[in-house]
Design a protein around this motif. Structure first.
Motif, PDB file in Angstrom:
ATOM      1  N   ASP A   8       0.852  -1.189   0.000  1.00 55.34           N
ATOM      2  CA  ASP A   8       0.000   0.000   0.000  1.00 55.34           C
ATOM      3  C   ASP A   8       0.884   1.235   0.000  1.00 55.34           C
ATOM      4  O   ASP A   8       1.883   1.280   0.715  1.00 55.34           O
ATOM      5  CB  ASP A   8      -0.845   0.062   1.289  1.00 55.34           C
ATOM      6  CG  ASP A   8      -1.980  -0.936   1.289  1.00 55.34           C
ATOM      7  OD1 ASP A   8      -2.317  -1.463   0.225  1.00 55.34           O
ATOM      8  OD2 ASP A   8      -2.525  -1.181   2.388  1.00 55.34           O
ATOM      9  N   ARG A  46     -15.673  -5.144  -3.122  1.00 56.21           N
ATOM     10  CA  ARG A  46     -14.569  -4.318  -2.606  1.00 56.21           C
ATOM     11  C   ARG A  46     -14.983  -3.532  -1.353  1.00 56.21           C
ATOM     12  O   ARG A  46     -14.231  -3.472  -0.383  1.00 56.21           O
ATOM     13  CB  ARG A  46     -14.105  -3.322  -3.686  1.00 56.21           C
ATOM     14  CG  ARG A  46     -13.054  -2.347  -3.184  1.00 56.21           C
ATOM     15  CD  ARG A  46     -12.758  -1.241  -4.173  1.00 56.21           C
ATOM     16  NE  ARG A  46     -11.823  -0.297  -3.586  1.00 56.21           N
ATOM     17  CZ  ARG A  46     -10.493  -0.379  -3.713  1.00 56.21           C
ATOM     18  NH1 ARG A  46      -9.960  -1.343  -4.417  1.00 56.21           N
ATOM     19  NH2 ARG A  46      -9.718   0.500  -3.122  1.00 56.21           N
ATOM     20  N   ARG A  70     -12.380 -11.323  -7.657  1.00 57.19           N
ATOM     21  CA  ARG A  70     -11.448 -11.562  -8.775  1.00 57.19           C
ATOM     22  C   ARG A  70     -12.146 -12.285  -9.920  1.00 57.19           C
ATOM     23  O   ARG A  70     -11.960 -11.955 -11.086  1.00 57.19           O
ATOM     24  CB  ARG A  70     -10.233 -12.362  -8.264  1.00 57.19           C
ATOM     25  CG  ARG A  70      -9.195 -12.662  -9.335  1.00 57.19           C
ATOM     26  CD  ARG A  70      -7.847 -12.957  -8.693  1.00 57.19           C
ATOM     27  NE  ARG A  70      -7.404 -11.807  -7.927  1.00 57.19           N
ATOM     28  CZ  ARG A  70      -6.969 -11.847  -6.672  1.00 57.19           C
ATOM     29  NH1 ARG A  70      -6.843 -13.008  -6.039  1.00 57.19           N
ATOM     30  NH2 ARG A  70      -6.624 -10.747  -6.041  1.00 57.19           N
ATOM     31  N   ARG A  92      -3.124  -4.058  -8.997  1.00 58.10           N
ATOM     32  CA  ARG A  92      -3.206  -5.275  -8.170  1.00 58.10           C
ATOM     33  C   ARG A  92      -3.885  -6.436  -8.898  1.00 58.10           C
ATOM     34  O   ARG A  92      -4.762  -6.271  -9.708  1.00 58.10           O
ATOM     35  CB  ARG A  92      -3.957  -5.072  -6.842  1.00 58.10           C
ATOM     36  CG  ARG A  92      -3.290  -4.139  -5.882  1.00 58.10           C
ATOM     37  CD  ARG A  92      -3.866  -4.331  -4.487  1.00 58.10           C
ATOM     38  NE  ARG A  92      -3.336  -3.375  -3.554  1.00 58.10           N
ATOM     39  CZ  ARG A  92      -2.113  -3.448  -3.012  1.00 58.10           C
ATOM     40  NH1 ARG A  92      -1.325  -4.455  -3.289  1.00 58.10           N
ATOM     41  NH2 ARG A  92      -1.693  -2.514  -2.185  1.00 58.10           N
ATOM     42  N   SER A  97      -3.156 -11.369  -3.148  1.00 54.05           N
ATOM     43  CA  SER A  97      -3.717 -12.419  -2.280  1.00 54.05           C
ATOM     44  C   SER A  97      -2.617 -13.311  -1.730  1.00 54.05           C
ATOM     45  O   SER A  97      -2.631 -13.709  -0.565  1.00 54.05           O
ATOM     46  CB  SER A  97      -4.720 -13.283  -3.046  1.00 54.05           C
ATOM     47  OG  SER A  97      -5.811 -12.508  -3.461  1.00 54.05           O
ATOM     48  N   PHE A 100      -0.675 -10.755   0.848  1.00 48.04           N
ATOM     49  CA  PHE A 100      -1.420 -10.277   2.022  1.00 48.04           C
ATOM     50  C   PHE A 100      -2.040 -11.443   2.796  1.00 48.04           C
ATOM     51  O   PHE A 100      -1.793 -11.591   3.987  1.00 48.04           O
ATOM     52  CB  PHE A 100      -2.529  -9.290   1.612  1.00 48.04           C
ATOM     53  CG  PHE A 100      -2.046  -7.909   1.238  1.00 48.04           C
ATOM     54  CD1 PHE A 100      -2.101  -6.865   2.150  1.00 48.04           C
ATOM     55  CD2 PHE A 100      -1.545  -7.641  -0.027  1.00 48.04           C
ATOM     56  CE1 PHE A 100      -1.678  -5.584   1.817  1.00 48.04           C
ATOM     57  CE2 PHE A 100      -1.113  -6.363  -0.380  1.00 48.04           C
ATOM     58  CZ  PHE A 100      -1.173  -5.339   0.546  1.00 48.04           C
ATOM     59  N   GLN A 101      -2.888 -12.227   2.124  1.00 48.51           N
ATOM     60  CA  GLN A 101      -3.585 -13.296   2.848  1.00 48.51           C
ATOM     61  C   GLN A 101      -2.692 -14.525   3.029  1.00 48.51           C
ATOM     62  O   GLN A 101      -2.716 -15.165   4.075  1.00 48.51           O
ATOM     63  CB  GLN A 101      -4.875 -13.707   2.105  1.00 48.51           C
ATOM     64  CG  GLN A 101      -6.026 -12.716   2.223  1.00 48.51           C
ATOM     65  CD  GLN A 101      -5.806 -11.441   1.432  1.00 48.51           C
ATOM     66  OE1 GLN A 101      -5.404 -11.484   0.288  1.00 48.51           O
ATOM     67  NE2 GLN A 101      -6.060 -10.304   2.060  1.00 48.51           N
ATOM     68  N   ARG A 145      -2.607  10.108   2.355  1.00 43.97           N
ATOM     69  CA  ARG A 145      -3.685  10.141   1.364  1.00 43.97           C
ATOM     70  C   ARG A 145      -5.054  10.168   2.052  1.00 43.97           C
ATOM     71  O   ARG A 145      -6.017  10.671   1.516  1.00 43.97           O
ATOM     72  CB  ARG A 145      -3.533   8.890   0.485  1.00 43.97           C
ATOM     73  CG  ARG A 145      -4.435   8.835  -0.689  1.00 43.97           C
ATOM     74  CD  ARG A 145      -4.117   7.609  -1.507  1.00 43.97           C
ATOM     75  NE  ARG A 145      -3.966   6.419  -0.660  1.00 43.97           N
ATOM     76  CZ  ARG A 145      -3.503   5.257  -1.092  1.00 43.97           C
ATOM     77  NH1 ARG A 145      -3.112   5.124  -2.321  1.00 43.97           N
ATOM     78  NH2 ARG A 145      -3.421   4.225  -0.277  1.00 43.97           N
ATOM     79  N   PHE A 152      -7.013  -2.177   5.654  1.00 47.94           N
ATOM     80  CA  PHE A 152      -5.743  -2.894   5.568  1.00 47.94           C
ATOM     81  C   PHE A 152      -4.598  -2.092   6.198  1.00 47.94           C
ATOM     82  O   PHE A 152      -3.736  -2.672   6.852  1.00 47.94           O
ATOM     83  CB  PHE A 152      -5.425  -3.261   4.113  1.00 47.94           C
ATOM     84  CG  PHE A 152      -6.196  -4.455   3.652  1.00 47.94           C
ATOM     85  CD1 PHE A 152      -5.659  -5.727   3.788  1.00 47.94           C
ATOM     86  CD2 PHE A 152      -7.474  -4.341   3.128  1.00 47.94           C
ATOM     87  CE1 PHE A 152      -6.366  -6.853   3.389  1.00 47.94           C
ATOM     88  CE2 PHE A 152      -8.198  -5.449   2.724  1.00 47.94           C
ATOM     89  CZ  PHE A 152      -7.641  -6.711   2.859  1.00 47.94           C
TER      90      PHE A 152
HETATM   91  P1  TYD Z   1      -5.946  -1.072  -3.097  1.00 46.34           P
HETATM   92  O1  TYD Z   1      -7.178  -0.526  -3.677  1.00 46.34           O
HETATM   93  O2  TYD Z   1      -4.833  -1.360  -4.020  1.00 46.34           O
HETATM   94  O3  TYD Z   1      -5.461  -0.107  -1.938  1.00 46.34           O
HETATM   95  P2  TYD Z   1      -4.305   0.947  -1.970  1.00 46.34           P
HETATM   96  O4  TYD Z   1      -4.654   1.898  -3.047  1.00 46.34           O
HETATM   97  O5  TYD Z   1      -4.391   1.502  -0.576  1.00 46.34           O
HETATM   98  O6  TYD Z   1      -3.042   0.206  -2.227  1.00 46.34           O
HETATM   99  O7  TYD Z   1      -6.270  -2.419  -2.278  1.00 46.34           O
HETATM  100  C1  TYD Z   1      -7.036  -2.370  -1.092  1.00 46.34           C
HETATM  101  C2  TYD Z   1      -6.449  -3.293  -0.072  1.00 46.34           C
HETATM  102  O8  TYD Z   1      -6.744  -4.650  -0.373  1.00 46.34           O
HETATM  103  C3  TYD Z   1      -4.950  -3.173   0.010  1.00 46.34           C
HETATM  104  O9  TYD Z   1      -4.598  -2.899   1.351  1.00 46.34           O
HETATM  105  C4  TYD Z   1      -4.442  -4.536  -0.354  1.00 46.34           C
HETATM  106  C5  TYD Z   1      -5.603  -5.451  -0.125  1.00 46.34           C
HETATM  107  N1  TYD Z   1      -5.658  -6.657  -0.986  1.00 46.34           N
HETATM  108  C6  TYD Z   1      -5.484  -7.922  -0.416  1.00 46.34           C
HETATM  109  O10 TYD Z   1      -5.250  -8.036   0.794  1.00 46.34           O
HETATM  110  N2  TYD Z   1      -5.581  -9.038  -1.203  1.00 46.34           N
HETATM  111  C7  TYD Z   1      -5.853  -8.954  -2.544  1.00 46.34           C
HETATM  112  O11 TYD Z   1      -5.949  -9.995  -3.236  1.00 46.34           O
HETATM  113  C8  TYD Z   1      -6.025  -7.647  -3.124  1.00 46.34           C
HETATM  114  C9  TYD Z   1      -6.326  -7.521  -4.597  1.00 46.34           C
HETATM  115  C10 TYD Z   1      -5.917  -6.521  -2.306  1.00 46.34           C
END
Ligand code: TYD
Length: 213
Positions: A8, A46, A70, A92, A97, A100-101, A145, A152
């Motif tokens: 992020d 989302r 997705r 992304r 995934s 993060f996960q 921002r 997250f």
């Molecule tokens: P995003 O819109 O890219 O946020 P930012 O602009 O703050 O980077 O994504 C939102 C959040 O979702 C980001 O913290 C990352 C998380 N995320 C996951 O944990 N797993 C995933 O598969 C995806 C696509 C995003």
């Protein structure tokens, strides 16, 4: 399909818009999309994911929601665009995934890959650009921002440090598909590095865009 991924606050948003402009400036049909989201149905999912407190979902529920979004995104946006011979740039994709996960969230990569196989099967992006940045700078940028989509960000610095390492670990598994870009450079330097990587991978002669963010 070209994916821009990373921690992020690494500047994916600006850089994916610039890449879109660079492609379009040379007459390439291209769309910009994002995950989680990128289609009307996936954007509904989302909202569930990015708002509220971190404990609202555990890692497994998060993973399943990400993959529900997705699959909708692929079916409704990505695959039709590719079938129409358009470039797809995604802010992304599945490596988020995994990072993060899977790795940072302790589900493990194997679990993510099993869900991935079921939901997505064989499909893969042609190039994944990982914007790499220390989690302290990245979190500060994301905080500056502001906004309400901060579920997250609230997971803390240690989690985000694991996410950063996870992206680097994933990128090292397939150097042909992944390029790691130093996102601590200036915006224009990052744009240059991205254009170089895209030109090299696809034998193009794109020029970086440095305005209109
Ligand atoms: P995003 O819109 O890219 O946020 P930012 O602009 O703050 O980077 O994504 C939102 C959040 O979702 C980001 O913290 C990352 C998380 N995320 C996951 O944990 N797993 C995933 O598969 C995806 C696509 C995003």
């Amino acid at each position: 399909m070209i994916v821009i991924d990373g921690v992020d606050g690494s500047g994916k948003g600006v850089q994916s818009r610039r890449l879109l402009q660079s492609l379009q400036a040379q007459g390439h049909a291209a769309i910009l999309t994002r995950e989680p989201g990128g289609s009307p149905a996936a954007e509904d999912i989302r909202k569930l994911l990015v708002t509220g407190e971190p404990e609202k979902w555990d890692d497994m529920t998060e993973l399943l929601l990400m993959y529900a979004a997705r699959r909708a995104h692929l079916r409704d946006t990505v695959w039709p665009a590719l079938a129409a011979n358009q470039w797809v740039i995604s802010d992304r994709y599945a490596d988020s995934s995994r990072a993060f996960q899977g790795i940072a969230g302790n589900l493990g990569l194997d679990t993510v890959e099993r869900v991935h196989d079921i939901a997505v099967s064989e499909f893969q992006p042609a190039l994944v650009l990982i914007l790499d940045l220390s989690e302290s700078i990245a979190l500060q940028r994301a905080e500056d921002r502001g906004g309400s989509e901060n579920r997250f960000e609230k997971k803390g610095a240690a989690y985000h440090a694991r996410v950063r390492d996870a992206f680097l670990q994933i990128a090292a598994t397939d150097p042909a598909r992944y390029r790691v870009i130093d996102a601590a450079q200036s915006r224009d330097q990052v744009s240059r590095a991205i254009i170089d990587a895209v030109n090299q991978r696809f034998e193009l002669t794109l020029e970086p865009t440095t305005t209109g963010d």
